[in-house]
Design a protein around this motif. Structure first.
Motif, PDB file in Angstrom:
ATOM      1  N   ALA A  62       1.092  -1.308  -0.302  1.00 18.15           N
ATOM      2  CA  ALA A  62       0.013  -0.047   0.002  1.00 18.15           C
ATOM      3  C   ALA A  62       0.966   1.469  -0.168  1.00 18.15           C
ATOM      4  CB  ALA A  62      -0.972  -0.074   0.909  1.00 18.15           C
ATOM      5  N   PRO A  63       0.213   2.394  -0.648  1.00 14.78           N
ATOM      6  CA  PRO A  63       0.906   3.504  -1.149  1.00 14.78           C
ATOM      7  C   PRO A  63       1.288   4.151   0.824  1.00 14.78           C
ATOM      8  CG  PRO A  63      -0.976   4.057  -2.144  1.00 14.78           C
ATOM      9  CD  PRO A  63      -0.804   2.525  -1.578  1.00 14.78           C
ATOM     10  N   GLN A  64       2.219   4.732   1.507  1.00 11.93           N
ATOM     11  CA  GLN A  64       2.822   5.038   2.089  1.00 11.93           C
ATOM     12  C   GLN A  64       3.053   3.997   3.408  1.00 11.93           C
ATOM     13  OE1 GLN A  64       3.651   8.838   3.050  1.00 11.93           O
ATOM     14  NE2 GLN A  64       3.597   8.193   0.580  1.00 11.93           N
ATOM     15  N   SER A  65       3.195   3.262   2.564  1.00 18.15           N
ATOM     16  CA  SER A  65       3.601   1.549   4.418  1.00 18.15           C
ATOM     17  C   SER A  65       5.054   1.641   3.818  1.00 18.15           C
ATOM     18  CB  SER A  65       3.530   0.532   3.320  1.00 18.15           C
ATOM     19  OG  SER A  65       3.432   0.048   2.616  1.00 18.15           O
ATOM     20  N   LYS A  66       5.454   1.426   5.488  1.00 15.18           N
ATOM     21  CA  LYS A  66       6.981   1.242   5.907  1.00 15.18           C
ATOM     22  C   LYS A  66       8.158   0.061   5.133  1.00 15.18           C
ATOM     23  CE  LYS A  66       6.175   3.877  10.189  1.00 15.18           C
ATOM     24  NZ  LYS A  66       6.731   4.366  11.534  1.00 15.18           N
ATOM     25  N   ILE A  67       8.859   0.655   4.763  1.00 15.09           N
ATOM     26  CA  ILE A  67       9.951   0.134   4.450  1.00 15.09           C
ATOM     27  C   ILE A  67      11.519  -0.357   5.309  1.00 15.09           C
ATOM     28  CG2 ILE A  67      11.483  -1.387   1.795  1.00 15.09           C
ATOM     29  CD1 ILE A  67       8.348  -0.760   1.645  1.00 15.09           C
ATOM     30  N   ASN A  68      11.379  -1.464   5.792  1.00 13.00           N
ATOM     31  CA  ASN A  68      12.469  -1.902   6.890  1.00 13.00           C
ATOM     32  C   ASN A  68      13.672  -2.227   6.082  1.00 13.00           C
ATOM     33  OD1 ASN A  68      10.403  -1.776   8.717  1.00 13.00           O
ATOM     34  ND2 ASN A  68       9.605  -3.388   8.535  1.00 13.00           N
ATOM     35  N   ILE A  69      14.356  -1.838   6.591  1.00 16.43           N
ATOM     36  CA  ILE A  69      16.403  -2.496   5.584  1.00 16.43           C
ATOM     37  C   ILE A  69      17.040  -2.575   6.688  1.00 16.43           C
ATOM     38  CG2 ILE A  69      15.345  -0.340   3.921  1.00 16.43           C
ATOM     39  CD1 ILE A  69      16.198   1.770   5.064  1.00 16.43           C
ATOM     40  N   THR A  70      17.826  -3.458   5.934  1.00 15.43           N
ATOM     41  CA  THR A  70      19.357  -3.992   6.540  1.00 15.43           C
ATOM     42  C   THR A  70      20.043  -3.143   6.030  1.00 15.43           C
ATOM     43  OG1 THR A  70      17.467  -5.642   7.264  1.00 15.43           O
ATOM     44  CG2 THR A  70      20.453  -5.804   7.565  1.00 15.43           C
ATOM     45  N   ILE A  71      20.983  -2.467   6.847  1.00 18.36           N
ATOM     46  CA  ILE A  71      22.684  -1.469   6.717  1.00 18.36           C
ATOM     47  C   ILE A  71      23.516  -2.654   7.231  1.00 18.36           C
ATOM     48  CG2 ILE A  71      23.615   0.215   6.250  1.00 18.36           C
ATOM     49  CD1 ILE A  71      21.265   2.023   7.203  1.00 18.36           C
ATOM     50  N   SER A  72      23.801  -2.181   5.760  1.00 22.27           N
ATOM     51  CA  SER A  72      26.042  -3.507   5.811  1.00 22.27           C
ATOM     52  C   SER A  72      26.773  -2.532   7.117  1.00 22.27           C
ATOM     53  CB  SER A  72      26.514  -3.492   5.423  1.00 22.27           C
ATOM     54  OG  SER A  72      27.689  -4.202   5.021  1.00 22.27           O
ATOM     55  N   LYS A  73      27.220  -3.194   8.090  1.00 26.92           N
ATOM     56  CA  LYS A  73      28.086  -2.393   8.998  1.00 26.92           C
ATOM     57  C   LYS A  73      29.701  -2.953   7.968  1.00 26.92           C
ATOM     58  CE  LYS A  73      27.021  -3.331  12.988  1.00 26.92           C
ATOM     59  NZ  LYS A  73      27.204  -4.512  14.440  1.00 26.92           N
ATOM     60  N   GLY A  74      29.818  -3.280   7.222  1.00 28.79           N
ATOM     61  CA  GLY A  74      31.433  -3.572   6.545  1.00 28.79           C
ATOM     62  C   GLY A  74      31.776  -5.088   7.203  1.00 28.79           C
ATOM     63  N   LYS A  75      32.921  -5.583   6.749  1.00 24.17           N
ATOM     64  CA  LYS A  75      33.085  -6.977   6.915  1.00 24.17           C
ATOM     65  C   LYS A  75      33.601  -6.861   8.949  1.00 24.17           C
ATOM     66  CE  LYS A  75      35.454  -8.599   3.200  1.00 24.17           C
ATOM     67  NZ  LYS A  75      36.645  -8.731   2.754  1.00 24.17           N
ATOM     68  N   GLU A  76      32.967  -7.809   9.645  1.00 24.82           N
ATOM     69  CA  GLU A  76      33.596  -8.177  10.667  1.00 24.82           C
ATOM     70  C   GLU A  76      35.137  -8.066  11.032  1.00 24.82           C
ATOM     71  OE1 GLU A  76      32.233 -10.486  14.963  1.00 24.82           O
ATOM     72  OE2 GLU A  76      31.370 -10.578  12.494  1.00 24.82           O
ATOM     73  N   THR A  77      35.799  -7.862  12.137  1.00 21.10           N
ATOM     74  CA  THR A  77      36.946  -7.895  12.082  1.00 21.10           C
ATOM     75  C   THR A  77      36.973  -8.176  13.197  1.00 21.10           C
ATOM     76  OG1 THR A  77      37.463  -5.617  13.355  1.00 21.10           O
ATOM     77  CG2 THR A  77      37.715  -5.595  10.936  1.00 21.10           C
ATOM     78  N   VAL A  78      38.041  -8.808  13.630  1.00 13.97           N
ATOM     79  CA  VAL A  78      38.638  -9.421  14.898  1.00 13.97           C
ATOM     80  C   VAL A  78      40.503  -9.375  15.344  1.00 13.97           C
ATOM     81  CG1 VAL A  78      38.817 -12.323  15.693  1.00 13.97           C
ATOM     82  CG2 VAL A  78      37.206 -11.728  14.221  1.00 13.97           C
ATOM     83  N   THR A  79      40.082  -9.347  16.517  1.00  6.83           N
ATOM     84  CA  THR A  79      41.706  -9.594  17.020  1.00  6.83           C
ATOM     85  C   THR A  79      42.305 -10.590  17.470  1.00  6.83           C
ATOM     86  OG1 THR A  79      41.161  -7.188  18.064  1.00  6.83           O
ATOM     87  CG2 THR A  79      43.510  -7.857  18.633  1.00  6.83           C
ATOM     88  N   VAL A  80      43.605 -10.601  16.846  1.00  8.97           N
ATOM     89  CA  VAL A  80      44.178 -12.184  17.212  1.00  8.97           C
ATOM     90  C   VAL A  80      44.776 -11.740  18.785  1.00  8.97           C
ATOM     91  CG1 VAL A  80      45.967 -13.501  16.511  1.00  8.97           C
ATOM     92  CG2 VAL A  80      45.092 -12.379  14.881  1.00  8.97           C
ATOM     93  N   PRO A  81      43.733 -12.634  19.563  1.00  8.10           N
ATOM     94  CA  PRO A  81      44.745 -12.749  21.208  1.00  8.10           C
ATOM     95  C   PRO A  81      46.453 -13.620  20.931  1.00  8.10           C
ATOM     96  CG  PRO A  81      43.262 -14.539  20.168  1.00  8.10           C
ATOM     97  CD  PRO A  81      43.605 -13.845  19.179  1.00  8.10           C
ATOM     98  N   ASP A  82      46.888 -13.070  21.820  1.00  5.04           N
ATOM     99  CA  ASP A  82      48.355 -13.496  22.491  1.00  5.04           C
ATOM    100  C   ASP A  82      47.725 -15.504  22.971  1.00  5.04           C
ATOM    101  OD1 ASP A  82      50.537 -14.172  22.709  1.00  5.04           O
ATOM    102  OD2 ASP A  82      50.313 -12.790  24.767  1.00  5.04           O
TER     103      ASP A  82
END
Length: 176
Positions: A62-82
């Protein structure tokens, strides 16, 4: 005077891959409103790009209905532990739990028990993307010998070389 027939539904535009501001403008120009916005990590789309929409493009709403969106946060980074000083099994499972792939490099050392981690490549504290490779450097108590290049070599010649080096081996066949 007739205003014509009432518009009951519109086709939802495809906003996947667009920047958020452009996507919202596209929705408004098409007769829709911005709905709920969520974010998640994504290996394909760079940060700020639309990776999903609900309802999907091409569906009727229907007109004026809401469209939900998902936005990328980019690649997930990880810190190498000791992990220096830890057992190989613990270190390997810890890295895999972080979403990293593990390969092993062995070094001879009598200073540490066999299977002890003495370092990582890249070193502890490095920032990597999920699914990147981390090399665990572990100790072994026996002397390591370089294995000669045997690929595409005749079986009898290969066996002679390995026997002359005193290396044990196993023969297996594959169908190609």
């Amino acid at each position: 005077v007739s205003k014509g027939s009432e518009i009951i539904s519109l086709s939802v535009p495809n906003i996947t891959g667009m920047d958020k501001d452009i996507a919202v403008k596209t929705l408004e120009d098409s007769g829709f409103l911005e709905g709920e916005i969520s974010e998640e990590f994504n290996d394909f789309y760079s940060a700020g790009k639309i990776i999903n929409q609900e309802p999907e493009s091409g569906s009727l709403s229907a007109p004026q209905s809401k469209i939900n969106i998902t936005i990328s946060k980019g690649k997930e980074t990880v810190t190498v532990p000791d992990l220096a000083g830890y057992d190989y099994v613990y270190a390997s499972s810890s890295l895999e739990a972080l979403g990293l792939n593990v390969i092993v490099k062995r070094e001879s050392s009598a200073a540490y028990p066999s299977g002890t981690v003495i370092g990582t490549i890249p070193s502890a504290g490095a920032s990597l993307n999920k699914n990147d490779i981390v090399q665990l450097v572990i100790t072994v108590n026996e002397e390591l010998l370089p294995v000669p290049a045997l690929i595409s070599m005749d079986y009898t010649k290969t066996a002679e070389i390995l026997d002359s080096l005193g290396l044990s081996y196993e023969i297996s066949y594959i169908n190609v």
